[in-house]
Design a protein around this motif. Structure first.
Motif, mmCIF file in Angstrom:
data_model
loop_
_atom_site.group_PDB
_atom_site.id
_atom_site.type_symbol
_atom_site.label_atom_id
_atom_site.label_comp_id
_atom_site.label_asym_id
_atom_site.label_seq_id
_atom_site.Cartn_x
_atom_site.Cartn_y
_atom_site.Cartn_z
ATOM 1 N N VAL A 209 0.866 -1.175 0.000
ATOM 2 C CA VAL A 209 0.000 0.000 0.000
ATOM 3 C C VAL A 209 0.904 1.226 0.000
ATOM 4 O O VAL A 209 1.847 1.308 0.801
ATOM 5 N N TYR A 210 0.635 2.184 -0.879
ATOM 6 C CA TYR A 210 1.431 3.414 -0.955
ATOM 7 C C TYR A 210 0.853 4.418 0.041
ATOM 8 O O TYR A 210 -0.221 4.981 -0.155
ATOM 9 N N ALA A 211 1.596 4.634 1.132
ATOM 10 C CA ALA A 211 1.079 5.426 2.241
ATOM 11 C C ALA A 211 0.786 6.871 1.840
ATOM 12 O O ALA A 211 -0.136 7.498 2.384
ATOM 13 N N HIS A 212 1.559 7.421 0.916
ATOM 14 C CA HIS A 212 1.342 8.805 0.486
ATOM 15 C C HIS A 212 -0.067 8.991 -0.077
ATOM 16 O O HIS A 212 -0.603 10.115 -0.078
ATOM 17 N N GLY A 219 -9.788 13.646 4.605
ATOM 18 C CA GLY A 219 -9.330 13.660 3.222
ATOM 19 C C GLY A 219 -7.953 14.236 3.018
ATOM 20 O O GLY A 219 -7.475 14.319 1.880
ATOM 21 N N ALA A 220 -7.273 14.627 4.113
ATOM 22 C CA ALA A 220 -5.941 15.212 3.997
ATOM 23 C C ALA A 220 -4.882 14.141 3.767
ATOM 24 O O ALA A 220 -5.029 13.004 4.210
ATOM 25 N N ARG A 221 -3.820 14.530 3.075
ATOM 26 C CA ARG A 221 -2.709 13.613 2.850
ATOM 27 C C ARG A 221 -1.861 13.567 4.122
ATOM 28 O O ARG A 221 -1.464 14.591 4.662
ATOM 29 N N LEU A 222 -1.571 12.365 4.617
ATOM 30 C CA LEU A 222 -0.966 12.199 5.939
ATOM 31 C C LEU A 222 0.510 11.838 5.900
ATOM 32 O O LEU A 222 1.252 12.122 6.841
ATOM 33 N N PHE A 223 0.951 11.149 4.845
ATOM 34 C CA PHE A 223 2.289 10.559 4.827
ATOM 35 C C PHE A 223 3.151 11.200 3.750
ATOM 36 O O PHE A 223 2.643 11.631 2.707
ATOM 37 N N ARG A 228 6.185 2.959 0.809
ATOM 38 C CA ARG A 228 5.499 1.808 0.237
ATOM 39 C C ARG A 228 5.484 0.743 1.326
ATOM 40 O O ARG A 228 6.541 0.224 1.711
ATOM 41 N N LEU A 229 4.312 0.421 1.836
ATOM 42 C CA LEU A 229 4.196 -0.391 3.040
ATOM 43 C C LEU A 229 3.585 -1.753 2.705
ATOM 44 O O LEU A 229 2.454 -1.845 2.212
ATOM 45 N N VAL A 277 -3.206 5.934 -7.201
ATOM 46 C CA VAL A 277 -4.595 5.999 -6.754
ATOM 47 C C VAL A 277 -4.635 6.527 -5.329
ATOM 48 O O VAL A 277 -3.948 6.006 -4.450
ATOM 49 N N ASP A 278 -5.420 7.561 -5.087
ATOM 50 C CA ASP A 278 -5.659 8.056 -3.733
ATOM 51 C C ASP A 278 -6.838 7.301 -3.120
ATOM 52 O O ASP A 278 -7.825 6.982 -3.816
ATOM 53 N N TRP A 279 -6.738 7.063 -1.805
ATOM 54 C CA TRP A 279 -7.768 6.251 -1.134
ATOM 55 C C TRP A 279 -8.003 6.789 0.271
ATOM 56 O O TRP A 279 -7.057 6.988 1.039
ATOM 57 N N ASN A 280 -9.266 6.998 0.591
ATOM 58 C CA ASN A 280 -9.664 7.325 1.956
ATOM 59 C C ASN A 280 -10.232 6.057 2.588
ATOM 60 O O ASN A 280 -11.347 5.660 2.256
ATOM 61 N N PRO A 281 -9.480 5.371 3.467
ATOM 62 C CA PRO A 281 -9.966 4.096 4.007
ATOM 63 C C PRO A 281 -11.174 4.247 4.922
ATOM 64 O O PRO A 281 -11.863 3.256 5.205
ATOM 65 N N PHE A 282 -11.466 5.457 5.383
ATOM 66 C CA PHE A 282 -12.623 5.666 6.255
ATOM 67 C C PHE A 282 -13.917 5.695 5.441
ATOM 68 O O PHE A 282 -14.909 5.075 5.825
#
Length: 688
Positions: A209-212, A219-223, A228-229, A277-282
């Motif tokens: 999973v790409y943390a960035h 919705g903010a970018r955290l990493f 790459r995790l 790909v951006d992803w919001n896991p919530f």
């Protein structure tokens, strides 16, 4: 064409093992009588037992009763030089077969397991090939297995537990030789097991999973860019690393949600190993990533499908289960994988393992430790605090500086290999032994997080697989590499140092894990960095307890899942998914919800070992218990004698766990050293 329901039933039920010829039991009795007449009354017990053992696995394809009797009369040897010679020949032959088989398998799987270039479709097929799949089959077909069964005793776990402490080393070697042939699993079944395992390994090794591109609740970018995790190892370790970091809690909550999505298979397939790909896991929303955020110059897709991963995780587990279950009819003394894992591999009864784990889970020290964690964090605990890492003795420098230090010192796997003699000296090995060990350990670049692959033949080397990024080995990679080095040292000593290679190894995986934990706890010593906190021993005891608490529940979920699989062999992936999530929540609600303040959490099923290592996870908490017991003993050893003591301990060989531990520390395996160390730490901290 078979009707679908019948086809499913046939695929769910393993083929029965063929029975020995009906007349063979009488033939075995006649053979035993003839052997007693030839060799005398003192050989009666051996003759009767050996003939019965050989008969139990003889098949019609091996010959009729007359052929069996002729074989027994020709191959049985009474106690004496000729029997000694048979044992010696088997020892040499099996070392050669095992050792060269490991070397062949290692070479064929190197492209799939090592970071040596792009994967090709053929690599998975090469990794799935098992050069040892036909060995046991061939040894039975060629009658060599029957020679061992005729002359040496097959034993039950009860016999090994009750009588093992009185056996000589020679008797233990005989027992281990015969146990090699306790099952007659066909090569085709072993091949399918290897194929399923290799397929699961490949699936796990590519689950990044790409943390960035993992977004927070808002919705903010955290990493930062570039992380790459790998699930679950790097995701968990990154979560641990966020304690004490500004904004760390938001990042931890996002990572915990990622792990939960993987367990429930609600993770969008598009985000797995994709940097665009951006992803919001919530919210589970996915969208193309802005071009400036994408690693490696990849282009964002025009459109992203939000469909979830189609239960691939549970399909892999089912494939492993069905492959393993095909071996059940060929294992009369241990007719399920669960029984084989506990009775044959771990040699600790399942009920005792569960009792040890529940002793830890229910210990009052757990709640007291949780209260300390909450006080340290200044907030109520959350499920993600299952991975609290703040008790680890604080290093002299923050992690970014440690990353810089390890990257500079170990820019490549070769650099780590060249440093092995010095690394081992810093770990307490005398210079000559450090050099000797380093000569017998190779270092390879891993695709996954890293692992240790031991040798099985004197003259070969153990292999340490470690993941090193293009800018060098970071602190997390170094931490894992030191852990794997512990495995390699054990593997080397327990092969080269035993008095018989029939006894090579340690009792079970938990014991090699324990040695690895002992090494990992001394990683800062290797870097020349003493712990900053003078109470580091106290902190380490609480850290060990909390790590054991974490993984004990994971192990119970793994065991519960396999119990469920045997009760529902026709399950579909979605049914296994629902059952596993339910089991994880049930274990959580019993042991973790009262401590971590939330119910129905599925995180205990997040470990990838459940996918690619059949019922492996109980070895981890057992490893922590064994490590705590070893550490209590090693605390009495001078630092410069640590290496010599580890060598003494690990060259005792593959006897039963309690016998090994009694040799190592003077007492059988117990949870008390772990709990006692935590109690002293809690009481000592309260007194300050």
């Amino acid at each position: 064409m078979l009707a679908p329901v019948l086809a499913l039933a046939l695929s769910a039920a393993p083929a029965p093992a063929p029975s020995p010829p009906p007349s063979l039991a009488a033939g075995a009795r006649r053979c035993a009588s003839a052997l007693v007449s030839r060799h005398g009354e003192p050989e009666r017990a051996r003759a009767e037992r050996g003939a019965a053992q050989a008969a139990s696995l003889w098949r019609a394809s091996d010959g009729d009763a007359r052929a069996f009797e002729a074989f027994c009369l020709a191959q049985f040897q009474p106690r004496g030089p000729r029997l000694d010679a048979i044992l010696g020949r088997f020892e040499a032959a099996l070392e050669a077969l095992d050792g060269h088989g490991v070397e062949i398998g290692r070479e064929l799987s190197r492209f799939a397991q090592l970071d040596v270039g792009p994967l090709e479709p053929v690599d998975a097929l090469l990794a799935a090939y098992d050069p040892g799949a036909h060995v046991v089959d061939d040894l039975f077909d060629g009658k060599l297995a029957f020679v061992a069964l005729l002359n040496f005793p097959l034993t039950t776990l009860d016999e090994r537990l009750a009588q093992g402490p009185t056996w000589s080393r020679r008797e233990w070697a005989e027992v281990r030789l015969a146990s090699r042939f306790a099952r007659r699993v066909p090569a085709e079944v072993n091949r399918r097991i290897a194929e399923a395992a290799a397929d699961a390994d490949l699936y796990v090794s590519r689950y990044d999973v790409y943390a960035h591109h993992v977004l927070g609740e808002d919705g903010a970018r955290l990493f930062p860019k570039g992380k790459r995790l790998l699930a679950h190892w790097n995701l968990r370790d990154e979560l641990k690393a966020q304690y004490g970091q500004e904004g760390g809690l938001a990042r931890q909550r996002a990572l915990a949600k990622v792990l939960e999505r993987i367990v429930t298979q609600t993770i969008p397939a598009a985000v797995i190993d994709d940097p665009a790909v951006d992803w919001n896991p919530f919210t589970n929303e996915v969208r193309p990533a802005p071009p400036e955020t994408i690693e490696g110059g990849a282009r964002p897709p025009a459109k992203v499908e939000a469909s979830r991963e189609p239960d691939a995780r549970y399909a892999k587990i089912l494939a492993n289960f069905r492959a393993a279950r095909a071996a059940d009819p060929w294992s009369p003394t241990a007719p399920t994988l669960v029984a084989r894992k506990f009775d044959l591999e771990r040699e600790i009864p399942e009920a005792r393992v569960v009792a040890l784990l529940e002793e830890v889970l229910g210990a009052p020290e757990i709640r007291e430790t949780a209260a300390r964690i909450a006080a340290r964090l200044g907030r109520p605990l959350e499920p993600l605090d299952l991975w609290y890492s703040g008790f680890r003795p604080a290093p002299a420098r923050p992690e970014p500086e440690l990353d810089a230090l390890t990257r500079a010192r170990f820019p490549t796997p070769d650099a780590f290999a060249r440093a092995l003699p010095e690394t081992l000296r810093r770990l307490g090995f005398a210079p000559d032994r450090a050099a000797w060990l380093a000569e017998r350990i190779a270092v390879d670049p891993a695709r996954g997080s890293g692992h240790a692959l031991g040798a099985a033949r004197r003259g070969d080397r153990a292999h340490l697989r470690t993941r090193v990024g293009p800018d060098g080995m970071d602190w997390k990679g170094f931490d894992i590499a030191i852990h794997e080095l512990g495995h390699n040292v054990e593997q080397t000593f327990s092969l080269y140092g035993v008095d018989s290679t029939l006894l090579a190894g340690v009792p079970n995986t938990a014991f090699t894990e324990a040695i690895a934990f002992v090494f990992q706890a001394r990683g800062l010593d290797v870097l020349g960095l003493p712990p900053a906190d003078p109470g580091s021993r106290r902190l380490a005891a609480l850290n060990d307890l909390w790590m054991t608490y974490e993984i004990a529940g994971v192990a119970l979920v793994d065991l519960g899942m396999w119990r469920w699989l045997y009760a529902h062999p026709r399950a579909a992936p979605a049914e296994l998914r629902d059952a596993t999530v339910r089991l994880a929540r049930d274990v959580w609600n019993r042991w973790y919800a009262p401590v971590l303040g939330a119910r129905d959490v599925p995180l205990l099923a997040a470990y990838q070992h459940m996918v690619n290592r059949d019922l492996y996870l109980p070895d981890y908490p057992l490893g922590h218990l064994v490590a705590a017991q070893l550490e209590a003993h090693l605390a009495t050893v001078a630092p410069d004698r640590l290496g010599a003591e580890i060598e003494r301990i690990t060259t005792f060989g593959a006897v039963t766990p309690d016998l090994w531990m009694s040799h190592a520390t003077g007492a059988p395996v117990s949870a008390r050293p772990l709990l006692d160390a935590a109690r002293r730490a809690l009481d000592g901290a309260a007194a300050r």
